[in-house]
Design a protein around this motif. Sequence first.
Motif, PDB file in Angstrom:
ATOM      1  N   ARG A 151       0.861  -1.147   0.040  1.00 34.11           N
ATOM      2  CA  ARG A 151       0.052   0.000  -0.117  1.00 34.11           C
ATOM      3  C   ARG A 151       0.855   1.318   0.028  1.00 34.11           C
ATOM      4  NH1 ARG A 151      -2.457   3.934   2.426  1.00 34.11           N
ATOM      5  NH2 ARG A 151      -4.740   4.217   2.157  1.00 34.11           N
ATOM      6  N   ALA A 152       2.100   1.184   0.767  1.00 29.16           N
ATOM      7  CA  ALA A 152       2.969   2.403   0.547  1.00 29.16           C
ATOM      8  C   ALA A 152       3.515   2.568  -0.647  1.00 29.16           C
ATOM      9  CB  ALA A 152       4.207   2.012   1.711  1.00 29.16           C
ATOM     10  N   ALA A 153       3.749   1.684  -1.404  1.00 24.51           N
ATOM     11  CA  ALA A 153       4.241   2.027  -2.641  1.00 24.51           C
ATOM     12  C   ALA A 153       3.097   2.622  -3.675  1.00 24.51           C
ATOM     13  CB  ALA A 153       4.686   0.623  -3.459  1.00 24.51           C
ATOM     14  N   ILE A 154       1.900   1.893  -3.706  1.00 25.73           N
ATOM     15  CA  ILE A 154       0.864   2.493  -4.259  1.00 25.73           C
ATOM     16  C   ILE A 154       0.677   3.832  -3.964  1.00 25.73           C
ATOM     17  CG2 ILE A 154      -1.680   2.446  -4.743  1.00 25.73           C
ATOM     18  CD1 ILE A 154       0.127   0.144  -6.139  1.00 25.73           C
ATOM     19  N   SER A 155       0.516   4.170  -2.598  1.00 24.09           N
ATOM     20  CA  SER A 155       0.388   5.659  -2.047  1.00 24.09           C
ATOM     21  C   SER A 155       1.414   6.645  -2.535  1.00 24.09           C
ATOM     22  CB  SER A 155       0.657   5.629  -0.606  1.00 24.09           C
ATOM     23  OG  SER A 155       0.193   6.811  -0.167  1.00 24.09           O
ATOM     24  N   LYS A 156       2.798   6.251  -2.785  1.00 21.23           N
ATOM     25  CA  LYS A 156       3.865   7.008  -3.368  1.00 21.23           C
ATOM     26  C   LYS A 156       3.510   7.262  -4.822  1.00 21.23           C
ATOM     27  CE  LYS A 156       8.705   6.672  -4.325  1.00 21.23           C
ATOM     28  NZ  LYS A 156       9.818   5.695  -4.449  1.00 21.23           N
ATOM     29  N   TYR A 157       3.158   6.453  -5.730  1.00 19.85           N
ATOM     30  CA  TYR A 157       2.690   6.511  -7.135  1.00 19.85           C
ATOM     31  C   TYR A 157       1.605   7.539  -7.145  1.00 19.85           C
ATOM     32  CZ  TYR A 157       5.314   2.255  -7.743  1.00 19.85           C
ATOM     33  OH  TYR A 157       6.453   0.971  -7.957  1.00 19.85           O
ATOM     34  N   ALA A 158       0.631   7.288  -6.290  1.00 19.42           N
ATOM     35  CA  ALA A 158      -0.519   8.078  -6.293  1.00 19.42           C
ATOM     36  C   ALA A 158      -0.461   9.712  -6.027  1.00 19.42           C
ATOM     37  CB  ALA A 158      -1.597   7.617  -5.309  1.00 19.42           C
ATOM     38  N   ASN A 159       0.929   9.759  -5.091  1.00 18.55           N
ATOM     39  CA  ASN A 159       1.225  11.039  -4.762  1.00 18.55           C
ATOM     40  C   ASN A 159       2.065  11.910  -5.459  1.00 18.55           C
ATOM     41  OD1 ASN A 159      -0.860  11.295  -2.638  1.00 18.55           O
ATOM     42  ND2 ASN A 159       0.184   9.790  -1.322  1.00 18.55           N
ATOM     43  N   ALA A 160       2.768  11.206  -6.247  1.00 16.13           N
ATOM     44  CA  ALA A 160       3.988  11.585  -7.132  1.00 16.13           C
ATOM     45  C   ALA A 160       3.449  12.442  -8.173  1.00 16.13           C
ATOM     46  CB  ALA A 160       4.671  10.531  -7.936  1.00 16.13           C
ATOM     47  N   GLY A 197       4.647  14.730 -11.927  1.00 13.44           N
ATOM     48  CA  GLY A 197       5.574  14.422 -13.162  1.00 13.44           C
ATOM     49  C   GLY A 197       4.846  13.824 -14.417  1.00 13.44           C
ATOM     50  N   ALA A 198       5.702  13.837 -15.226  1.00 12.18           N
ATOM     51  CA  ALA A 198       5.326  13.268 -16.617  1.00 12.18           C
ATOM     52  C   ALA A 198       4.438  11.775 -16.641  1.00 12.18           C
ATOM     53  CB  ALA A 198       6.406  12.886 -17.633  1.00 12.18           C
ATOM     54  N   LYS A 199       4.830  11.235 -15.502  1.00  8.72           N
ATOM     55  CA  LYS A 199       4.310   9.729 -15.502  1.00  8.72           C
ATOM     56  C   LYS A 199       3.137   9.597 -14.420  1.00  8.72           C
ATOM     57  CE  LYS A 199       8.250   7.365 -17.143  1.00  8.72           C
ATOM     58  NZ  LYS A 199       9.512   6.363 -16.690  1.00  8.72           N
ATOM     59  N   ARG A 200       2.392  10.791 -14.176  1.00 10.34           N
ATOM     60  CA  ARG A 200       1.480  10.926 -13.290  1.00 10.34           C
ATOM     61  C   ARG A 200       0.484   9.744 -13.040  1.00 10.34           C
ATOM     62  NH1 ARG A 200       0.144  14.201  -9.370  1.00 10.34           N
ATOM     63  NH2 ARG A 200      -1.889  15.012  -9.102  1.00 10.34           N
ATOM     64  N   PHE A 201       0.252   9.600 -11.884  1.00 12.45           N
ATOM     65  CA  PHE A 201      -0.732   8.319 -11.770  1.00 12.45           C
ATOM     66  C   PHE A 201      -2.112   8.662 -11.939  1.00 12.45           C
ATOM     67  CE2 PHE A 201      -3.270   5.588  -8.474  1.00 12.45           C
ATOM     68  CZ  PHE A 201      -2.677   4.343  -8.718  1.00 12.45           C
ATOM     69  N   PRO A 202      -3.073   7.785 -12.403  1.00  7.35           N
ATOM     70  CA  PRO A 202      -4.481   8.630 -12.632  1.00  7.35           C
ATOM     71  C   PRO A 202      -5.077   9.210 -11.585  1.00  7.35           C
ATOM     72  CG  PRO A 202      -4.324   6.459 -13.409  1.00  7.35           C
ATOM     73  CD  PRO A 202      -2.972   6.475 -12.467  1.00  7.35           C
ATOM     74  N   ALA A 203      -5.799  10.191 -11.691  1.00  5.74           N
ATOM     75  CA  ALA A 203      -6.655  10.732 -10.736  1.00  5.74           C
ATOM     76  C   ALA A 203      -7.901   9.889 -10.170  1.00  5.74           C
ATOM     77  CB  ALA A 203      -7.006  12.279 -11.164  1.00  5.74           C
ATOM     78  N   PRO A 204      -8.209  10.312  -8.969  1.00  4.62           N
ATOM     79  CA  PRO A 204      -9.360   9.786  -8.147  1.00  4.62           C
ATOM     80  C   PRO A 204     -10.618  10.152  -9.170  1.00  4.62           C
ATOM     81  CG  PRO A 204      -7.820  10.571  -6.622  1.00  4.62           C
ATOM     82  CD  PRO A 204      -7.288  11.182  -7.876  1.00  4.62           C
ATOM     83  N   VAL A 205     -11.633   9.299  -9.202  1.00  6.33           N
ATOM     84  CA  VAL A 205     -12.908   9.350  -9.726  1.00  6.33           C
ATOM     85  C   VAL A 205     -13.908   9.760  -9.021  1.00  6.33           C
ATOM     86  CG1 VAL A 205     -12.188   8.301 -12.128  1.00  6.33           C
ATOM     87  CG2 VAL A 205     -13.376   6.814 -10.281  1.00  6.33           C
ATOM     88  N   ALA A 206     -13.828   9.391  -7.572  1.00  3.43           N
ATOM     89  CA  ALA A 206     -14.789   9.618  -6.758  1.00  3.43           C
ATOM     90  C   ALA A 206     -14.153   9.443  -5.350  1.00  3.43           C
ATOM     91  CB  ALA A 206     -15.760   8.263  -6.756  1.00  3.43           C
ATOM     92  N   ARG A 207     -15.061  10.126  -4.451  1.00  5.21           N
ATOM     93  CA  ARG A 207     -14.362  10.248  -2.946  1.00  5.21           C
ATOM     94  C   ARG A 207     -15.482   9.818  -2.089  1.00  5.21           C
ATOM     95  NH1 ARG A 207      -9.698  12.376  -1.892  1.00  5.21           N
ATOM     96  NH2 ARG A 207      -8.657  13.621  -3.501  1.00  5.21           N
ATOM     97  N   VAL A 208     -15.201   8.868  -1.343  1.00  4.17           N
ATOM     98  CA  VAL A 208     -16.359   8.398  -0.432  1.00  4.17           C
ATOM     99  C   VAL A 208     -16.399   9.413   0.789  1.00  4.17           C
ATOM    100  CG1 VAL A 208     -17.089   6.518   1.066  1.00  4.17           C
ATOM    101  CG2 VAL A 208     -16.015   5.961  -0.898  1.00  4.17           C
ATOM    102  N   THR A 209     -15.228   9.672   1.415  1.00  6.28           N
ATOM    103  CA  THR A 209     -15.074  10.933   2.007  1.00  6.28           C
ATOM    104  C   THR A 209     -13.858  11.686   1.733  1.00  6.28           C
ATOM    105  OG1 THR A 209     -13.573   9.781   3.786  1.00  6.28           O
ATOM    106  CG2 THR A 209     -15.860   9.373   3.999  1.00  6.28           C
ATOM    107  N   SER A 210     -13.611  12.721   2.427  1.00  6.80           N
ATOM    108  CA  SER A 210     -12.445  13.540   1.758  1.00  6.80           C
ATOM    109  C   SER A 210     -11.080  12.675   2.030  1.00  6.80           C
ATOM    110  CB  SER A 210     -12.230  14.759   2.527  1.00  6.80           C
ATOM    111  OG  SER A 210     -12.176  14.448   4.089  1.00  6.80           O
ATOM    112  N   ASP A 211     -11.250  11.642   2.786  1.00  8.13           N
ATOM    113  CA  ASP A 211     -10.175  10.959   3.156  1.00  8.13           C
ATOM    114  C   ASP A 211      -9.792   9.455   2.423  1.00  8.13           C
ATOM    115  OD1 ASP A 211      -8.925  12.755   4.938  1.00  8.13           O
ATOM    116  OD2 ASP A 211      -9.824  11.777   6.449  1.00  8.13           O
ATOM    117  N   THR A 212     -10.958   9.315   1.585  1.00  9.11           N
ATOM    118  CA  THR A 212     -10.885   8.024   0.984  1.00  9.11           C
ATOM    119  C   THR A 212     -11.317   8.127  -0.516  1.00  9.11           C
ATOM    120  OG1 THR A 212     -11.942   7.168   3.034  1.00  9.11           O
ATOM    121  CG2 THR A 212     -12.113   5.620   1.108  1.00  9.11           C
TER     122      THR A 212
END
Length: 181
Positions: free
Chosen positions: A92-101, A103-118
């Motif tokens: 999960r830490a690796a995925i979180s790192k990708y999601a927060n990086a 640059g050019a290889k930007r991780f896809p943006a979230p499409v929905a939020r269940v809560t502001s933290d999820t």
Amino acid sequence: MKTFEFSIVASGVDPAAEDFGDRFYDAGCDDALVAFQKGHTIIDFAREADSLAHAIASAVENVVAAGAVVDRIEPDPLVNLSDIAGRTALTRAAISKYANAVGAKRFPAPVARVTSDTPLWDWAEVAGWMVSYKGLPADTAVEAGVVKEANRAIERGEKHLRKRLLERAERDRAMFAKKAG
């Protein structure tokens, strides 16, 4: 042939009916476990087929033949960081790192939020990104696209999905092959 595991969430069949389970079995769902949970019929398949597209298309036809209305296909196409980690065998830490990086290889943006933290991501988009940048097998992304396409077609009321799903799988395979070559 390969065995594909997925679920169909359906409605429209009385779970109290004496022939509830038999209706599905007789309609061709002999490779599935049928249950009723939280107001929905859940049909868990372990279906042998040439591809996930073939497996889902035939399963949808069988469920409709049993008299049910197909509501959606799972695994759920919306995923959180933990789901992504589980589906990719990364932490999960690796995925979180990708999601927060950035640059050019930007991780896809979230499409929905269940809560502001999820936040939730579209699994087909994430799987495609993971194929391109992190070595996830292309078949995983192709299958994610097939599930997404199946759910789109179901939302539109389509019952015969085979052609649409096979075309989506072929188009995605060609796209990933082009990116790899």
